[in-house]
Design a protein around this motif. Structure first.
Motif, PDB file in Angstrom:
ATOM      1  N   ALA A 412       7.138  27.487  45.056  1.00  0.00           N
ATOM      2  CA  ALA A 412       6.332  27.252  46.154  1.00  0.00           C
ATOM      3  C   ALA A 412       6.595  26.236  46.995  1.00  0.00           C
ATOM      4  CB  ALA A 412       4.664  27.417  45.665  1.00  0.00           C
ATOM      5  N   ARG A 413       6.845  25.129  46.174  1.00  0.00           N
ATOM      6  CA  ARG A 413       7.134  23.713  46.918  1.00  0.00           C
ATOM      7  C   ARG A 413       8.362  23.832  47.557  1.00  0.00           C
ATOM      8  NH1 ARG A 413       3.954  19.214  45.866  1.00  0.00           N
ATOM      9  NH2 ARG A 413       2.444  19.534  44.372  1.00  0.00           N
ATOM     10  N   ALA A 414       9.329  24.576  46.996  1.00  0.00           N
ATOM     11  CA  ALA A 414      10.639  24.702  47.606  1.00  0.00           C
ATOM     12  C   ALA A 414      10.583  25.562  48.885  1.00  0.00           C
ATOM     13  CB  ALA A 414      11.559  25.227  46.496  1.00  0.00           C
ATOM     14  N   ALA A 415       9.798  26.571  48.658  1.00  0.00           N
ATOM     15  CA  ALA A 415       9.688  27.316  50.091  1.00  0.00           C
ATOM     16  C   ALA A 415       8.952  26.812  51.103  1.00  0.00           C
ATOM     17  CB  ALA A 415       8.894  28.513  49.569  1.00  0.00           C
ATOM     18  N   MET A 416       8.081  25.946  51.011  1.00  0.00           N
ATOM     19  CA  MET A 416       7.259  24.989  51.776  1.00  0.00           C
ATOM     20  C   MET A 416       8.143  23.925  52.587  1.00  0.00           C
ATOM     21  SD  MET A 416       3.707  24.356  49.819  1.00  0.00           S
ATOM     22  CE  MET A 416       2.963  23.028  51.030  1.00  0.00           C
ATOM     23  N   ARG A 422      12.382  24.214  59.122  1.00  0.00           N
ATOM     24  CA  ARG A 422      12.641  24.901  60.355  1.00  0.00           C
ATOM     25  C   ARG A 422      11.614  24.795  61.384  1.00  0.00           C
ATOM     26  NH1 ARG A 422      13.182  29.153  56.014  1.00  0.00           N
ATOM     27  NH2 ARG A 422      11.054  29.929  56.673  1.00  0.00           N
ATOM     28  N   GLY A 423      10.685  23.756  61.285  1.00  0.00           N
ATOM     29  CA  GLY A 423       9.671  23.395  62.316  1.00  0.00           C
ATOM     30  C   GLY A 423       8.534  24.523  62.352  1.00  0.00           C
ATOM     31  N   GLU A 424       8.364  25.230  61.216  1.00  0.00           N
ATOM     32  CA  GLU A 424       7.456  26.109  61.007  1.00  0.00           C
ATOM     33  C   GLU A 424       6.305  25.696  60.443  1.00  0.00           C
ATOM     34  OE1 GLU A 424      10.889  29.742  61.415  1.00  0.00           O
ATOM     35  OE2 GLU A 424       9.520  29.523  59.325  1.00  0.00           O
ATOM     36  N   VAL A 560       0.974  30.557  51.083  1.00  0.00           N
ATOM     37  CA  VAL A 560       0.943  30.421  49.495  1.00  0.00           C
ATOM     38  C   VAL A 560      -0.700  30.474  49.058  1.00  0.00           C
ATOM     39  CG1 VAL A 560       1.370  28.733  47.866  1.00  0.00           C
ATOM     40  CG2 VAL A 560       2.780  28.856  49.929  1.00  0.00           C
ATOM     41  N   ILE A 561      -0.438  31.437  48.220  1.00  0.00           N
ATOM     42  CA  ILE A 561      -1.903  31.768  47.538  1.00  0.00           C
ATOM     43  C   ILE A 561      -1.834  31.357  45.936  1.00  0.00           C
ATOM     44  CG2 ILE A 561      -3.476  33.163  46.883  1.00  0.00           C
ATOM     45  CD1 ILE A 561      -2.429  35.235  49.070  1.00  0.00           C
ATOM     46  N   GLU A 594       7.201  36.592  66.732  1.00  0.00           N
ATOM     47  CA  GLU A 594       8.575  37.100  66.513  1.00  0.00           C
ATOM     48  C   GLU A 594       9.261  36.646  65.335  1.00  0.00           C
ATOM     49  OE1 GLU A 594       8.677  33.115  68.696  1.00  0.00           O
ATOM     50  OE2 GLU A 594       7.509  34.933  69.000  1.00  0.00           O
ATOM     51  N   LYS A 595       8.702  35.508  64.576  1.00  0.00           N
ATOM     52  CA  LYS A 595       9.271  35.006  63.294  1.00  0.00           C
ATOM     53  C   LYS A 595       8.800  35.619  61.946  1.00  0.00           C
ATOM     54  CE  LYS A 595       9.414  30.311  65.267  1.00  0.00           C
ATOM     55  NZ  LYS A 595       8.960  29.067  65.254  1.00  0.00           N
ATOM     56  N   PRO A 596       9.592  36.231  61.243  1.00  0.00           N
ATOM     57  CA  PRO A 596       9.285  36.760  60.038  1.00  0.00           C
ATOM     58  C   PRO A 596       8.371  36.013  59.054  1.00  0.00           C
ATOM     59  CG  PRO A 596      11.543  36.240  60.008  1.00  0.00           C
ATOM     60  CD  PRO A 596      11.139  35.935  61.160  1.00  0.00           C
ATOM     61  N   GLY A 597       7.532  36.710  58.481  1.00  0.00           N
ATOM     62  CA  GLY A 597       6.799  35.952  57.503  1.00  0.00           C
ATOM     63  C   GLY A 597       7.012  36.321  56.110  1.00  0.00           C
ATOM     64  N   THR A 598       6.621  35.216  55.081  1.00  0.00           N
ATOM     65  CA  THR A 598       6.764  35.390  53.781  1.00  0.00           C
ATOM     66  C   THR A 598       5.257  35.111  53.150  1.00  0.00           C
ATOM     67  OG1 THR A 598       8.893  35.258  53.701  1.00  0.00           O
ATOM     68  CG2 THR A 598       7.852  34.738  51.532  1.00  0.00           C
ATOM     69  N   VAL A 599       4.866  35.676  52.199  1.00  0.00           N
ATOM     70  CA  VAL A 599       3.619  35.382  51.319  1.00  0.00           C
ATOM     71  C   VAL A 599       4.112  35.206  50.038  1.00  0.00           C
ATOM     72  CG1 VAL A 599       1.202  36.186  50.628  1.00  0.00           C
ATOM     73  CG2 VAL A 599       2.289  36.653  52.817  1.00  0.00           C
ATOM     74  N   LEU A 600       3.903  34.022  49.260  1.00  0.00           N
ATOM     75  CA  LEU A 600       3.808  33.861  47.671  1.00  0.00           C
ATOM     76  C   LEU A 600       2.462  33.844  47.212  1.00  0.00           C
ATOM     77  CD1 LEU A 600       6.661  30.853  47.649  1.00  0.00           C
ATOM     78  CD2 LEU A 600       7.009  33.396  47.755  1.00  0.00           C
ATOM     79  N   VAL A 601       2.382  34.771  46.236  1.00  0.00           N
ATOM     80  CA  VAL A 601       1.139  34.634  45.507  1.00  0.00           C
ATOM     81  C   VAL A 601       1.405  34.416  43.632  1.00  0.00           C
ATOM     82  CG1 VAL A 601      -0.376  36.424  44.442  1.00  0.00           C
ATOM     83  CG2 VAL A 601       0.751  36.935  46.817  1.00  0.00           C
TER      84      VAL A 601
END
Length: 735
Positions: A412-416, A422-424, A560-561, A594-601
């Protein structure tokens, strides 16, 4: 002698007889009266007049004053009040009192003194469209007045964001003038048949267009629509364009949202779209502000009223449509006192007003889905996101054997880190406020507890305190363990405050915004946070369910959940449904532009059937499985349910009362099952010992007939006076 049968603000579920002044003529039901009640004076409601009474004439007290010439509530709302009090087994006088603003129940007039009207002069009407191009505020005021030839009051002008300075400037130029009405009759309620839009409508995709066509071309009259659309599918734009259609016919619209936090952004979006007064009604307003908005709605001067749960009782002069956004949300159920469900009351009101109602949600409640499948509701679906946005990619992270740092795993920390680079923006959802849920002794294991509840107080650090989130009691954290004397006292677990602090240290160059009840307590703080979040550049959003409801964060691409396991093993049978709705709603904050999203559970149960089905097949499939389970177990929405709560300083009295009641029900009510009595999930709260008795029936009518007998028995039973008892119809929480 004429006898008035009154409903008074009292927990007693019967009316009270009083003498009416002579020569006053027959009064309509629903007018307010001032009457003596015990040693005080109260505002009550006339139910009906009669020539007879069961009270000895010598004991009858006289009504002190009749406050109204006409009822405060129109016939449909009056019938709604009678139905709501009867259905929810609540005292009618108390229900009526809670349906109106505080100042109305204190005796304020139903209508304010007439306000001056602003109108364009003949010169102003003849002015060219570019005549005020160098004065944008005056131009905006001129455009609004031109669209409302009948004139607007100053209050309405303020609701339309027209300043007094702009009106005065138009007056000085001879383009507008202020008319002083001499009587109330000169005040005419405006309508909007030629409604102009302040902003152009957005283009609709095929699904949205089909839904809008179905709504606008349906026959007039009562109909319940379920607008089910995935998060980000553009349900609000469908609402807006349907509302424009209703406003053009001169009718008013009532919109309910679940949280106060959603009200300002919803009001702002509606005000930006429509050139008609858009008013807000919620508990964050002062009593005077609520009264002014209530009056404008009642007199037909407000085109759109947006509010939270209690706004469902707002009177409208010309009702045309009701919209319930996020209809599944638990906030629509009143959990204390008058325990009504705002969504269900809204459906009943729409039926009485003979107008359509739209229930919108990405995750409809099982009750609503069951009604749609039975054909009672008409269902419209939006399966794709608006504007070409794609659904987020959901990934379960197995926490077994992993090292957690402040509740987050390494993945989760790496994904953050990658997302922020990327400025997101990143949203971290943790539905647990405070610094830590537990404070314990590292030497002996002692845990701080609440002196008044069977609960652990939460540790807060700004300021430092232990606070029970159930009874509200606070205390300073101890310096030493009361059991062993050790000074090694540590926080255990992670709350939003602790997580936000840790992320601020780990990502020192990135702003971290914490959104929970503590950080938004002060007036204007929520709006300030939303403004800060809207700024470009990377940011981390840490928050509770306040962040999960209906917000549009276009720059959030990662959600992130940290903890999703709590609802998997809930003692409440609604726990899995709530968890599925929450996960879908939170996940829907990612990738809305327009930017794709990701969810980490993050979960210790990645193979759990609910998670597997939810993320592979979607909410609909999961809801069908839960509906099938409810059917097998005979639980709502297949059956009807009521919860009797009883509490007292000592456990014996509520236990004995509910035991006697359960025995009587089992003997005399074969169609109603009585489960219990049992201790409440939190057996002691705020110093009171709490017991529950759950009643269930395959059909609604036998349950309500039994409950009517239960109420009569409780009100006549001397033992019931030693406890505090309540009845919760269609309970949404069993805690």
């Amino acid at each position: 002698m004429s006898i008035a049968h009154l409903a008074l603000p009292s927990p007693l579920r019967h009316g009270f007889d009083y003498r009416l002044p002579e020569g006053g003529g027959e009064l309509p039901a629903g007018v307010r009266v001032r009457a003596p009640f015990g040693r005080r004076e109260v505002i009550g409601w006339l139910l009906h007049e009669s020539a007879q009474t069961t009270v000895p004439v010598a004991k009858l007290r006289a009504v002190l004053a009749v406050l109204d010439e006409q009822p405060a509530l129109n016939p449909a709302l009056w019938q709604l009040a009678l139905w709501t009090a009867r259905y929810y087994q609540h005292a009618l006088g108390d229900a009526l009192t809670q349906m109106v603003p505080a100042l109305i129940r204190q005796g304020e007039p139903l209508r304010a003194a007439p306000e001056p009207l602003w109108q364009l002069t003949a010169r102003g009407i003849a002015l060219a469209a570019d005549g005020l191009s160098r004065a944008p505020k005056q131009l905006a005021a001129w455009q609004v007045l031109k669209a409302h030839e009948q004139g607007l009051t100053e209050t309405t002008c303020r609701a339309l964001a027209i300043t007094r300075d702009a009106l005065k400037a138009l007056n000085d130029k001879g383009l507008a003038h202020c008319l002083q009405p001499t009587t109330r009759d000169e005040m005419t309620a405006p309508s909007w048949p030629n409604l102009g839009l302040a902003q152009p409508e957005l283009s609709l995709n095929d699904e949205q267009a089909v839904a809008l066509q179905a709504l606008t071309q349906a026959p007039a009259g009562f109909c319940v629509w379920l607008l089910q659309g995935v998060t980000g599918s553009g349900k609000t734009e469908v609402y807006l364009q349907h509302i424009a259609h209703v406003l053009r016919s001169g009718r008013q619209v009532l919109v309910l949202v679940p949280e106060i936090g959603l009200t300002p952004q919803t009001v702002a979006r509606f005000q930006a779209r429509f050139r008609c007064p858009v008013l807000a009604l919620h508990s964050g307003l002062s009593d005077r502000e609520r009264l002014n908005a209530w009056r404008q709605a009642r007199e037909g001067r407000a085109g759109i009223v947006i509010g939270t749960r209690s706004a469902v009782f707002t009177p409208l002069a010309r009702p045309g449509l009701m919209v319930i956004d996020e209809e599944h949300d638990l906030s629509f159920k009143q959990q204390e006192g008058f325990r009504y469900h705002g969504r269900d009351v809204a459906v009943r009101r729409a039926q009485l007003e003979n107008i359509p109602i739209v229930l919108g949600s990405a995750t409809p409640s099982l009750e609503t889905l069951a009604n749609a499948q039975a054909g009672r509701y008409r269902r419209l679906e939006l399966k794709q996101r608006a504007g070409g946005a794609r659904a987020p990619r959901v990934r379960c992270v197995d926490l077994r054997g992993q090292v957690l740092l402040d509740g987050l795993c390494a993945a989760a920390r790496a994904a953050m880190t990658e997302t922020l680079a990327r400025g997101e923006q990143v949203l971290v959802f943790l539905n647990r406020r405070g610094f830590a849920p537990i404070m314990l002794c590292h030497a002996c294991g002692w845990q701080a507890g609440c002196a008044r509840c069977d609960a652990k107080p939460t540790l807060h650090r700004a300021p430092m305190r232990l606070q029970c989130h159930h009874c509200g009691s606070e205390s300073a954290p101890p310096r030493h363990c009361p059991d062993c004397g050790s000074s090694d006292l540590r926080p255990a677990g992670v709350g939003t405050e602790r997580l936000a602090d840790a992320l601020s240290q780990h990502f020192a160059d990135t702003p971290v915004h914490r959104v929970d009840r503590d950080s938004t307590r002060r007036k204007g703080s929520f709006d300030a946070l939303m403004t800060a979040i809207a700024q470009p550049g990377p940011a981390i959003l840490v928050g509770t369910q306040m962040l999960a409801k209906g917000h549009h964060f276009p720059n959030v691409t990662l959600v992130v959940i940290p903890d999703s396991d709590g609802g998997l093993f809930s003692a409440d049978f609604r726990g899995p449904e709530r968890l599925a709705q929450q996960l879908v709603q939170v996940s829907g904050r990612a990738g809305r532009a327009e930017k794709p999203g990701t969810v980490l559970v993050q979960t210790h149960q990645p193979e759990h059937p609910l998670l597997q089905q939810l993320f592979s097949q979607g909410y609909d499939a999961c809801a069908q499985t839960l509906l099938h389970e409810r059917q097998l177990m005979g639980l709502p929405p297949v059956a009807s349910m009521a919860l009797l709560r009883a509490e007292a300083p000592h456990t014996e009295a509520p236990l004995r009362l509910l035991s006697d009641l359960a025995h009587w029900l089992r003997e005399d009510e074969p169609l109603v099952q009585a489960w219990g009595p049992m201790p409440a999930p939190m057996a002691r709260k705020a110093g009171m010992h709490r017991w529950h008795l759950l009643l269930k029936s395959a059909e609604r009518k036998p349950l309500h007939l039994a409950l009517a007998r239960v109420v009569a028995w409780l009100e006549a039973e001397p033992e019931a006076r030693r406890v505090r008892w309540s009845i919760d119809i269609d309970p949404q929480e069993l805690g």
